[in-house]
Write a protein that holds these residues in place. Structure first.
Motif, short mmCIF file in Angstrom:
data_model
loop_
_atom_site.label_atom_id
_atom_site.label_comp_id
_atom_site.label_asym_id
_atom_site.label_seq_id
_atom_site.Cartn_x
_atom_site.Cartn_y
_atom_site.Cartn_z
N VAL A 45 -87.00 9.70 -79.17
CA VAL A 45 -87.00 8.59 -80.13
C VAL A 45 -86.30 7.38 -79.53
N GLY A 46 -85.15 7.62 -78.89
CA GLY A 46 -84.43 6.52 -78.26
C GLY A 46 -85.23 5.86 -77.15
N MET A 47 -85.94 6.67 -76.35
CA MET A 47 -86.77 6.10 -75.29
C MET A 47 -87.90 5.25 -75.88
N ARG A 48 -88.51 5.75 -76.93
CA ARG A 48 -89.61 4.98 -77.55
C ARG A 48 -89.10 3.65 -78.10
N GLU A 49 -87.93 3.67 -78.73
CA GLU A 49 -87.38 2.42 -79.25
C GLU A 49 -87.05 1.44 -78.13
N ARG A 50 -86.48 1.97 -77.04
CA ARG A 50 -86.14 1.09 -75.93
C ARG A 50 -87.40 0.50 -75.29
N VAL A 51 -88.41 1.34 -75.09
CA VAL A 51 -89.67 0.85 -74.51
C VAL A 51 -90.34 -0.16 -75.44
N ALA A 52 -90.24 0.09 -76.75
CA ALA A 52 -90.84 -0.85 -77.71
C ALA A 52 -90.14 -2.21 -77.65
N LEU A 69 -88.81 -3.49 -75.08
CA LEU A 69 -89.24 -4.13 -73.84
C LEU A 69 -90.74 -4.41 -73.82
N GLN A 70 -91.43 -4.15 -74.97
CA GLN A 70 -92.86 -4.43 -75.12
C GLN A 70 -93.69 -3.61 -74.13
N GLY A 71 -93.24 -2.39 -73.86
CA GLY A 71 -93.97 -1.51 -72.95
C GLY A 71 -94.65 -0.39 -73.70
N THR A 72 -95.15 0.57 -72.94
CA THR A 72 -95.82 1.74 -73.53
C THR A 72 -95.17 3.01 -72.97
N LEU A 73 -95.17 4.05 -73.79
CA LEU A 73 -94.56 5.33 -73.40
C LEU A 73 -95.48 6.47 -73.77
N GLU A 74 -95.69 7.37 -72.81
CA GLU A 74 -96.49 8.58 -73.05
C GLU A 74 -95.66 9.79 -72.66
N THR A 75 -95.58 10.76 -73.56
CA THR A 75 -94.86 12.00 -73.28
C THR A 75 -95.70 13.18 -73.77
N GLY A 76 -95.53 14.30 -73.09
CA GLY A 76 -96.25 15.49 -73.55
C GLY A 76 -96.41 16.53 -72.48
N ARG A 77 -96.89 17.69 -72.89
CA ARG A 77 -97.10 18.82 -71.99
C ARG A 77 -98.43 18.67 -71.27
N ARG A 78 -98.44 18.91 -69.98
CA ARG A 78 -99.66 18.83 -69.19
C ARG A 78 -100.33 20.20 -69.13
N PRO A 79 -101.59 20.26 -68.69
CA PRO A 79 -102.31 21.54 -68.65
C PRO A 79 -101.63 22.60 -67.80
N ASP A 80 -100.91 22.19 -66.75
CA ASP A 80 -100.25 23.17 -65.88
C ASP A 80 -98.91 23.63 -66.43
N GLY A 81 -98.54 23.18 -67.63
CA GLY A 81 -97.30 23.63 -68.26
C GLY A 81 -96.12 22.71 -68.04
N ALA A 109 -93.86 5.79 -68.51
CA ALA A 109 -93.57 4.53 -69.17
C ALA A 109 -94.08 3.38 -68.33
N GLU A 110 -94.62 2.39 -68.99
CA GLU A 110 -95.06 1.15 -68.33
C GLU A 110 -94.29 0.00 -68.96
N LEU A 111 -93.47 -0.66 -68.16
CA LEU A 111 -92.62 -1.74 -68.67
C LEU A 111 -93.06 -3.06 -68.03
N PRO A 112 -93.51 -4.01 -68.83
CA PRO A 112 -93.94 -5.30 -68.27
C PRO A 112 -92.76 -6.07 -67.70
N LEU A 113 -93.01 -6.76 -66.60
CA LEU A 113 -91.93 -7.53 -65.97
C LEU A 113 -91.61 -8.79 -66.79
N ALA A 114 -92.62 -9.36 -67.45
CA ALA A 114 -92.41 -10.57 -68.26
C ALA A 114 -92.52 -10.19 -69.72
N ILE A 115 -91.44 -10.35 -70.48
CA ILE A 115 -91.42 -10.04 -71.91
C ILE A 115 -91.79 -11.29 -72.71
N GLN A 116 -92.80 -11.16 -73.54
CA GLN A 116 -93.25 -12.29 -74.35
C GLN A 116 -92.33 -12.50 -75.56
#
Length: 387
Positions: A352-359, A361-373, A379-386
């Motif tokens: 939750v804290g990571m999502r709030e921080r990324v939000a 910074l106007q970035g995107t965050l993806e988390t989850g389990r991959r097929p291999d376990g 996270a993608e953080l833009p260098l220029a914040i609008q």
């Protein structure tokens, strides 16, 4: 006694010096009991055998080789002189040297050293011409005892170091969370301060403009406007004093994280000290990024590795990749854990804290389990914040 033991642990050369003196005392007793005063050089050789013990922990390899060379020298002198009755009880230092290599160097070096010890012992037995089988058994038992004792001590040291490293991470994490809580509270206070001052000043400006227009035509209205200005100013001043009083404590700048690649490397090294196997890949210039984005990268990596340490199983592994492109910084943390570690804990608010921080910074965050376990944080953080 325990206090003395802790004091002695911090001064290894004192303990090693006492051990060397003990071995040399045995050499003196052996020399006196032999009643061969003409062989005083054997006592000198015994002194040289015991002397390297003094530096066994500071220079373990050099000390072990020096003791082994003295042992070979003793065997050679017995063979040259034809006198096989000369004993050197100080050669017990060979077992101490083997123990030291296992504990303070590595098993491979100790195994090679053990091979030379067996060669030296066999040569000495051939020169002395005693019961070789019995002597081999006694010697093997001595070296086995030294190795097994070293394994126990080495395992204990490794456990203590890992626990100390994990406690350091926990303390650092606790201080970090405390600093973040203070920073969040200061941000809230700053917003309140802005709202209070902006609202009060806006009201006062409107009332002052109205009073200036009505001062000639409607004095009562102007008087009322001035009264509103006065009460609004007093209320704003009281609120301002209350808010400023909350800001009087100072922030410890030393506790704030280091920015750029050095900050990321510091977090990774701290996690490696706990036993977490981390591979770090940094691509692009990361030291000239704005402090807010750099802090965001730092926190995402830190929180992700902390979660890997807590939930990654008994042998957690992780790969951290930070890559800068023309428009953004891409952060990816992948763990290879498959079980729940014994060192669990936490409030469960890390994602939750990571999502709030990324939000923020106007970035995107993806988390989850991959097929291999494995678990992936991306996270993608833009260098220029609008704005």
């Amino acid at each position: 006694m325990r206090r003395f033991s802790l004091w002695l642990r911090g001064k290894p050369m004192i303990a090693d010096g006492a051990l060397a003196l003990l071995f040399f005392a045995l050499e003196i007793v052996s020399y006196i009991s032999s009643e061969r005063e003409e062989h005083w050089q054997q006592l000198a050789l015994g002194f040289l055998i015991c002397l390297p013990v003094l530096w066994r922990r500071k220079y373990p390899r050099v000390s072990a080789v020096a003791i082994l060379l003295m042992s070979f020298t003793s065997t050679f002198l017995m063979w040259m002189s034809g006198n096989a009755s000369v004993e050197h009880p100080g050669l017990l230092a060979l077992g101490v040297a083997l123990y030291t290599l296992v504990v303070y160097v590595d098993r491979r070096t100790a195994a090679i050293y053990l091979g030379f010890l067996l060669i030296d012992s066999t040569l000495a037995m051939l020169v002395v011409r005693t019961d070789i089988v019995l002597d081999l058994i006694v010697t093997a038992m001595l070296f086995a005892l030294a190795w097994i004792s070293a394994e126990f001590v080495s395992a204990r040291r490794a456990y203590d170091e890992e626990v100390a490293a994990r406690l350091e991470v926990a303390e650092y994490d606790r201080d970090r969370r405390a600093e973040e809580a203070v920073a969040a509270e200061r941000t809230r206070i700053a917003r309140e301060l802005h709202d209070v001052v902006a609202h009060a000043v806006s009201v006062m400006i409107v009332q002052a403009d109205g009073a200036s227009y009505a001062v000639d035509t409607n004095p009562a209205l102007a008087k009322k406007a001035l009264g509103n200005i006065s009460s609004t100013g007093r209320d704003a001043l009281a609120e301002l004093r209350r808010t400023v009083s909350l800001l009087r404590t100072e922030v410890n700048n030393d506790a704030m994280p280091q920015h750029g690649s050095a900050g990321i490397a510091k977090v990774v090294e701290m996690m490696r000290a706990t036993g977490l196997n981390v591979r770090l890949e940094l691509t692009g210039e990361l030291d000239d990024i704005t402090p807010s984005v750099s802090l965001g990268i730092h926190r995402i990596v830190q929180e992700s590795l902390t979660n890997v340490l807590r939930h990654g199983g008994d042998s957690p592994k992780a790969r951290v990749t930070v890559r800068r492109t023309d428009t953004a910084v891409l952060v990816e943390v992948i763990d290879k854990g498959t079980a729940t570690s014994a060192f669990t804990g936490g409030s469960g608010n890390g994602l939750v804290g990571m999502r709030e921080r990324v939000a923020v910074l106007q970035g995107t965050l993806e988390t989850g389990r991959r097929p291999d376990g494995s678990w992936r944080v991306y996270a993608e953080l833009p260098l220029a914040i609008q704005d």
